[in-house]
Design a protein around this motif. Sequence first.
Motif, PDB file in Angstrom:
ATOM      1  N   ARG A 124      18.163 108.314  45.117  1.00  0.00           N
ATOM      2  CA  ARG A 124      19.179 107.965  44.112  1.00  0.00           C
ATOM      3  C   ARG A 124      20.549 107.786  44.731  1.00  0.00           C
ATOM      4  NH1 ARG A 124      18.317 113.343  40.914  1.00  0.00           N
ATOM      5  NH2 ARG A 124      18.456 113.849  43.130  1.00  0.00           N
ATOM      6  N   ASN A 125      20.800 108.472  45.845  1.00  0.00           N
ATOM      7  CA  ASN A 125      22.159 108.571  46.378  1.00  0.00           C
ATOM      8  C   ASN A 125      22.503 107.365  47.258  1.00  0.00           C
ATOM      9  OD1 ASN A 125      24.482 109.259  47.761  1.00  0.00           O
ATOM     10  ND2 ASN A 125      23.967 111.440  47.820  1.00  0.00           N
TER      11      ASN A 125
ATOM     12  N   ARG B 243       4.348 111.351  43.656  1.00  0.00           N
ATOM     13  CA  ARG B 243       3.893 110.999  45.013  1.00  0.00           C
ATOM     14  C   ARG B 243       2.539 110.297  44.941  1.00  0.00           C
ATOM     15  NH1 ARG B 243       5.486 115.729  49.145  1.00  0.00           N
ATOM     16  NH2 ARG B 243       7.678 115.986  48.601  1.00  0.00           N
TER      17      ARG B 243
ATOM     18  N   VAL C 192      13.528 124.342  57.350  1.00  0.00           N
ATOM     19  CA  VAL C 192      14.304 123.252  57.956  1.00  0.00           C
ATOM     20  C   VAL C 192      15.731 123.306  57.405  1.00  0.00           C
ATOM     21  CG1 VAL C 192      14.316 120.788  58.469  1.00  0.00           C
ATOM     22  CG2 VAL C 192      12.157 121.918  57.894  1.00  0.00           C
TER      23      VAL C 192
ATOM     24  N   ILE D 227      14.662 116.055  55.618  1.00  0.00           N
ATOM     25  CA  ILE D 227      13.494 115.752  56.452  1.00  0.00           C
ATOM     26  C   ILE D 227      13.177 114.251  56.406  1.00  0.00           C
ATOM     27  CG2 ILE D 227      11.041 116.252  56.796  1.00  0.00           C
ATOM     28  CD1 ILE D 227      11.620 119.010  55.366  1.00  0.00           C
TER      29      ILE D 227
ATOM     30  N   THR E 156       8.767 112.526  50.815  1.00  0.00           N
ATOM     31  CA  THR E 156       9.496 113.782  51.065  1.00  0.00           C
ATOM     32  C   THR E 156      10.410 114.144  49.896  1.00  0.00           C
ATOM     33  OG1 THR E 156      11.443 112.765  52.087  1.00  0.00           O
ATOM     34  CG2 THR E 156       9.586 113.219  53.546  1.00  0.00           C
TER      35      THR E 156
ATOM     36  N   ALA F 126      16.106 104.634  43.025  1.00  0.00           N
ATOM     37  CA  ALA F 126      15.190 104.981  41.938  1.00  0.00           C
ATOM     38  C   ALA F 126      15.204 106.481  41.702  1.00  0.00           C
ATOM     39  CB  ALA F 126      13.765 104.543  42.289  1.00  0.00           C
ATOM     40  N   ASP F 127      15.097 106.857  40.439  1.00  0.00           N
ATOM     41  CA  ASP F 127      14.871 108.265  40.104  1.00  0.00           C
ATOM     42  C   ASP F 127      13.355 108.457  40.099  1.00  0.00           C
ATOM     43  OD1 ASP F 127      14.332 110.685  38.949  1.00  0.00           O
ATOM     44  OD2 ASP F 127      15.834 110.505  37.364  1.00  0.00           O
ATOM     45  N   VAL F 128      12.835 109.044  41.169  1.00  0.00           N
ATOM     46  CA  VAL F 128      11.380 109.107  41.322  1.00  0.00           C
ATOM     47  C   VAL F 128      10.752 110.323  40.632  1.00  0.00           C
ATOM     48  CG1 VAL F 128      11.423 107.676  43.404  1.00  0.00           C
ATOM     49  CG2 VAL F 128      11.446 110.164  43.626  1.00  0.00           C
TER      50      VAL F 128
ATOM     51  N   THR G 175      18.280 121.872  55.905  1.00  0.00           N
ATOM     52  CA  THR G 175      18.662 120.695  55.106  1.00  0.00           C
ATOM     53  C   THR G 175      19.500 121.180  53.914  1.00  0.00           C
ATOM     54  OG1 THR G 175      16.852 120.802  53.518  1.00  0.00           O
ATOM     55  CG2 THR G 175      16.364 119.728  55.621  1.00  0.00           C
TER      56      THR G 175
ATOM     57  N   GLY H 296       7.836 123.849  57.603  1.00  0.00           N
ATOM     58  CA  GLY H 296       8.485 125.091  58.037  1.00  0.00           C
ATOM     59  C   GLY H 296       9.848 125.215  57.375  1.00  0.00           C
TER      60      GLY H 296
ATOM     61  N   THR I 281      17.028 109.622  51.945  1.00  0.00           N
ATOM     62  CA  THR I 281      18.498 109.722  51.935  1.00  0.00           C
ATOM     63  C   THR I 281      19.006 111.068  52.426  1.00  0.00           C
ATOM     64  OG1 THR I 281      18.346 110.381  49.627  1.00  0.00           O
ATOM     65  CG2 THR I 281      18.854 108.058  50.046  1.00  0.00           C
ATOM     66  N   SER I 282      18.106 112.039  52.639  1.00  0.00           N
ATOM     67  CA  SER I 282      18.569 113.375  53.033  1.00  0.00           C
ATOM     68  C   SER I 282      17.477 114.123  53.800  1.00  0.00           C
ATOM     69  CB  SER I 282      18.948 114.169  51.761  1.00  0.00           C
ATOM     70  OG  SER I 282      19.313 115.503  52.091  1.00  0.00           O
TER      71      SER I 282
ATOM     72  N   GLY J 287      12.695 109.702  49.605  1.00  0.00           N
ATOM     73  CA  GLY J 287      13.467 110.893  49.968  1.00  0.00           C
ATOM     74  C   GLY J 287      14.139 110.694  51.324  1.00  0.00           C
TER      75      GLY J 287
HETATM   76  N1  NAP Z   1      13.848 122.262  53.878  1.00  0.00           N
HETATM   77  C1  NAP Z   1      12.854 123.152  53.964  1.00  0.00           C
HETATM   78  O1  NAP Z   1      12.990 124.224  54.594  1.00  0.00           O
HETATM   79  C2  NAP Z   1      11.533 122.875  53.306  1.00  0.00           C
HETATM   80  C3  NAP Z   1      10.504 123.823  53.447  1.00  0.00           C
HETATM   81  C4  NAP Z   1       9.271 123.573  52.848  1.00  0.00           C
HETATM   82  C5  NAP Z   1       9.069 122.403  52.118  1.00  0.00           C
HETATM   83  N2  NAP Z   1      10.089 121.506  51.984  1.00  0.00           N
HETATM   84  C6  NAP Z   1       9.834 120.306  51.184  1.00  0.00           C
HETATM   85  O2  NAP Z   1      10.151 119.149  51.940  1.00  0.00           O
HETATM   86  C7  NAP Z   1      10.629 118.120  51.068  1.00  0.00           C
HETATM   87  C8  NAP Z   1      11.948 117.585  51.615  1.00  0.00           C
HETATM   88  O3  NAP Z   1      12.898 118.633  51.600  1.00  0.00           O
HETATM   89  P1  NAP Z   1      14.341 118.518  52.280  1.00  0.00           P
HETATM   90  O4  NAP Z   1      14.673 119.870  52.769  1.00  0.00           O
HETATM   91  O5  NAP Z   1      14.385 117.361  53.184  1.00  0.00           O
HETATM   92  O6  NAP Z   1      15.241 118.236  50.982  1.00  0.00           O
HETATM   93  P2  NAP Z   1      16.616 117.455  50.794  1.00  0.00           P
HETATM   94  O7  NAP Z   1      17.389 117.375  52.055  1.00  0.00           O
HETATM   95  O8  NAP Z   1      17.291 118.043  49.602  1.00  0.00           O
HETATM   96  O9  NAP Z   1      16.110 115.967  50.437  1.00  0.00           O
HETATM   97  C9  NAP Z   1      15.420 115.741  49.237  1.00  0.00           C
HETATM   98  C10 NAP Z   1      15.236 114.251  49.060  1.00  0.00           C
HETATM   99  O10 NAP Z   1      14.573 114.072  47.800  1.00  0.00           O
HETATM  100  C11 NAP Z   1      15.239 113.055  47.079  1.00  0.00           C
HETATM  101  N3  NAP Z   1      15.148 113.300  45.643  1.00  0.00           N
HETATM  102  C12 NAP Z   1      15.267 114.469  44.972  1.00  0.00           C
HETATM  103  N4  NAP Z   1      15.196 114.252  43.643  1.00  0.00           N
HETATM  104  C13 NAP Z   1      15.036 112.902  43.481  1.00  0.00           C
HETATM  105  C14 NAP Z   1      14.898 112.056  42.356  1.00  0.00           C
HETATM  106  N5  NAP Z   1      14.893 112.530  41.095  1.00  0.00           N
HETATM  107  N6  NAP Z   1      14.748 110.735  42.555  1.00  0.00           N
HETATM  108  C15 NAP Z   1      14.771 110.218  43.825  1.00  0.00           C
HETATM  109  N7  NAP Z   1      14.864 110.967  44.937  1.00  0.00           N
HETATM  110  C16 NAP Z   1      15.008 112.297  44.760  1.00  0.00           C
HETATM  111  C17 NAP Z   1      16.683 113.126  47.524  1.00  0.00           C
HETATM  112  O11 NAP Z   1      17.268 111.836  47.346  1.00  0.00           O
HETATM  113  P3  NAP Z   1      18.588 111.543  46.462  1.00  0.00           P
HETATM  114  O12 NAP Z   1      19.485 112.700  46.628  1.00  0.00           O
HETATM  115  O13 NAP Z   1      19.075 110.256  47.063  1.00  0.00           O
HETATM  116  O14 NAP Z   1      18.083 111.353  45.081  1.00  0.00           O
HETATM  117  C18 NAP Z   1      16.538 113.478  49.001  1.00  0.00           C
HETATM  118  O15 NAP Z   1      16.406 112.292  49.758  1.00  0.00           O
HETATM  119  C19 NAP Z   1      10.750 118.745  49.681  1.00  0.00           C
HETATM  120  O16 NAP Z   1       9.635 118.391  48.923  1.00  0.00           O
HETATM  121  C20 NAP Z   1      10.723 120.236  49.961  1.00  0.00           C
HETATM  122  O17 NAP Z   1      10.139 120.955  48.883  1.00  0.00           O
HETATM  123  C21 NAP Z   1      11.304 121.707  52.563  1.00  0.00           C
END
Ligand code: NAP
Length: 293
Positions: free
Chosen positions: A56-57, A128, A212, A34, A101, A77-79, A214, A210, A31-32, A29
């Motif tokens: 994936r991206n 995971r 974030v 956290i 992540t 990879a599609d994880v 994103t 918390g 690529t985006s 995770g």
């Molecule tokens: N942001 C918040 O406020 C928040 C709050 C509580 C918990 N969280 C948790 O923290 C984690 C990270 O969140 P984030 O906000 O950083 O999200 P994000 O910016 O959307 O990043 C999600 C990451 O997951 C990867 N991903 C998603 N589906 C995938 C797939 N099928 N195969 C491979 N990679 C995949 C994406 O990579 P690709 O696009 O390259 O596939 C990306 O790198 C998540 O589990 C989320 O539930 C976030």
Amino acid sequence: MSAAVRAARTSNARILSSLKPSPNVVVVGGTSGIGRGIALSIAQHCPSANITIVGRNESAANAILSQLGSNPKFIRADVSLMSEIRAATKKISAVDMLILTQGILTMAGRTPTTENIDNKLALHYYGRVLFVQELLPLLRSSQNGSKVLFVLDGVNGNPSKINWNDMALENTYSLSSAANHALSFTDLVIHYLASQQENTNITFTHAFPGVVRTPIADNLPFWARLPIKCGLALGLGVSPEDCAEFMIYGMLGTDKGSRCINDKGETVTKKSPIQEEMVAKVWEHTSHMITLK
Ligand SMILES: NC(=O)c1ccc[n+]([C@@H]2O[C@H](COP(=O)([O-])OP(=O)(O)OC[C@H]3O[C@@H](n4cnc5c(N)ncnc54)[C@H](OP(=O)(O)O)[C@@H]3O)[C@@H](O)[C@H]2O)c1
């Protein structure tokens, strides 16, 4: 930058810059959001780290690879698929820090993958654990001891809400049950993994990031996205960069075994006591789900 972020950042820089040999870091995770923030921060604090990001991206990966230290790598990879995780982990030859992540925000109901696991549960939980399982031999042989960080929600898990009769939620799926299963299973599985004699060289941390800022809400329908976007525009939440410092601080601060941390990287103390019977059930179920897929 707040004083708390500055303190976490200083501590992370001190620890990461002094690590010898340079750590091998895998950020699933990365690529985006956290994960991206964590990968970039580790590279800043320890430019000699060998950092691999998984996602994936490809274009998002390529946009940051040049900032990920001396030996950056991207594994596409599609994880959500256990078979792809097995293939991806075969491309990894050393790991001292495994950061998980990967995730999505969706309001869809149960969405089975081709392996018949719900997509969100595959990302937030089963896949995971499979990453950890496949990389255990490398994690165990880490020279300075290895770290595994699950970024999901180490605060709100509640084992009393687990549906023990439908652990994979094949028949009783709801958004809240999916969330609670992923969080509570993670709390219990890190306890299980840390309790295994062969894993004493590895620490396991489950972190709540918390709110974030994103792109995670970008795929929600407009009406659901709007209040989130308004909140973020009004200053709700922290940047991925600041969150990353707290997550790294918490991960590095887990000395042995396992622990849950909050959005400042501090131990969560108000958790219901862990019952070994629940731990055993969750491990048995998880092994069954991730095996032979
Ligand atoms: N942001 C918040 O406020 C928040 C709050 C509580 C918990 N969280 C948790 O923290 C984690 C990270 O969140 P984030 O906000 O950083 O999200 P994000 O910016 O959307 O990043 C999600 C990451 O997951 C990867 N991903 C998603 N589906 C995938 C797939 N099928 N195969 C491979 N990679 C995949 C994406 O990579 P690709 O696009 O390259 O596939 C990306 O790198 C998540 O589990 C989320 O539930 C976030």
